[in-house]
Scaffold this active site. Structure first.
Site: not given
Ligand code: NAD
Length: 277
Positions: A49, A105
């Site tokens: 990240y 990861h």
């Molecule tokens: P998420 O499902 O958390 O979606 C985030 C998005 O949803 C935001 O950018 C915004 O656009 C929207 N959002 C969030 N809160 C909202 C609200 N209250 N109202 C309206 N829209 C809203 O997706 P993500 O960021 O991909 O996943 C969360 C976390 O998971 C990441 O930040 C990361 O830490 C982790 N992650 C891990 C992997 C992995 O391979 N292990 C991959 C992707 C993400």
């Protein structure tokens, strides 16, 4: 905030803040401070990240024992030594001498050897819990053939359009805890407009994202929704004052359509490419 107890009795706050794609120091620092004020005590980053150092700086003024911190070893580290060395760099950037959770990861090249390194770090107390991310059943099985410590968590893409029921069932039998990434489907418009979710939002006087997050919590998963906006950070954590009924959980179960928003762990070519080797 509810705590979840892992199979080694270590506790995890059931909701954390994900910081994927947040690389601006001011944006991340504000988000961490707003989140902390709102009650978040769990932060999820990864080597890839490119924000471990700014997250470490943002968290430095907080009492280390007050929050749970996760990082993930990136795919370019394919050996035991590379995993250990890259973890030392992560610790330095994060300004700490331990993480609460360390994950592999993706199930890319060398994951069995990498797991040995995580076991070493666990035994040294530098990672209080260890686990994997994006592992399918056969990869968990392969890992467990030689592992001396079972993964405590598998962090996998999960949202109402991609519910992971088969994998969940296997993990539950093995005592591997389910952590949901992209819990909001990364903000998918169609998902946010689902009539079933909108009706529940009306009923409970909550928003659709709050209903989705409550669904994860009611399925006993750990969630790490991402936002950098103060109102949304507060909104997302304001879900501990209601629960969904069995019937409502079944209604949401019917939304599953096997739709991923992220990479597929069965995509061997992509996994190979991400090692950079
Ligand atoms: P998420 O499902 O958390 O979606 C985030 C998005 O949803 C935001 O950018 C915004 O656009 C929207 N959002 C969030 N809160 C909202 C609200 N209250 N109202 C309206 N829209 C809203 O997706 P993500 O960021 O991909 O996943 C969360 C976390 O998971 C990441 O930040 C990361 O830490 C982790 N992650 C891990 C992997 C992995 O391979 N292990 C991959 C992707 C993400």
């Amino acid at each position: 905030m509810k705590n979840i107890m892992l199979n080694n009795s270590y506790k995890v706050p059931q909701m954390g803040l994900g910081v994927f794609l947040v690389e601006d120091e001011k944006v991340l620092t504000d988000a961490v401070n707003w989140a902390y004020e709102a009650g978040y005590r769990h932060f999820d980053t990864a080597q890839i990240y490119n924000n471990e150092a700014i997250l470490g700086k943002a968290l430095a003024p907080k009492e280390r024992s007050s929050y749970f911190l996760t990082t993930k070893v990136w795919n370019s580290n394919t050996t035991y030594e590379e995993t250990l060395n890259s973890f030392e760099e992560s610790l330095q950037k994060l300004q700490t001498d331990f993480v609460d959770l360390l994950l592999i990861h993706w199930p890319s090249e060398g994951y069995v050897e990498k797991w040995r390194a995580l076991e070493t770090l666990y035994q040294q107390g530098k990672a209080k819990a260890i686990g994997v991310s994006n592992f399918e059943i056969h990869q968990l099985q392969a890992l467990m053939e030689t592992a001396t410590i079972k993964p405590m968590i598998n962090q996998i893409e999960t949202h109402p359009y991609f519910q992971q029921n088969e994998l969940r069932e296997f993990m539950e039998k093995e005592g591997i805890f389910h952590q949901s990434w992209a819990p909001l489907g990364q903000g998918l418009k169609d998902l946010f407009e689902e009539p079933v979710l909108q009706a529940l939002a009306n009923k409970y006087q909550k928003s659709v994202p709050q209903i989705i997050l409550r669904w994860h919590l009611d399925r006993n998963s750990i969630v790490i929704p991402k936002s950098v906006h103060k109102e949304r950070l507060e909104e997302n954590i304001n879900v501990f004052d209601f629960t969904l009924t069995e019937k409502e959980l079944e209604e949401i179960a019917s939304l599953d359509r096997g739709l991923r928003v992220g990479p597929n762990p069965a995509d061997e070519a992509w996994l190979k490419e991400t090692t950079g080797k």
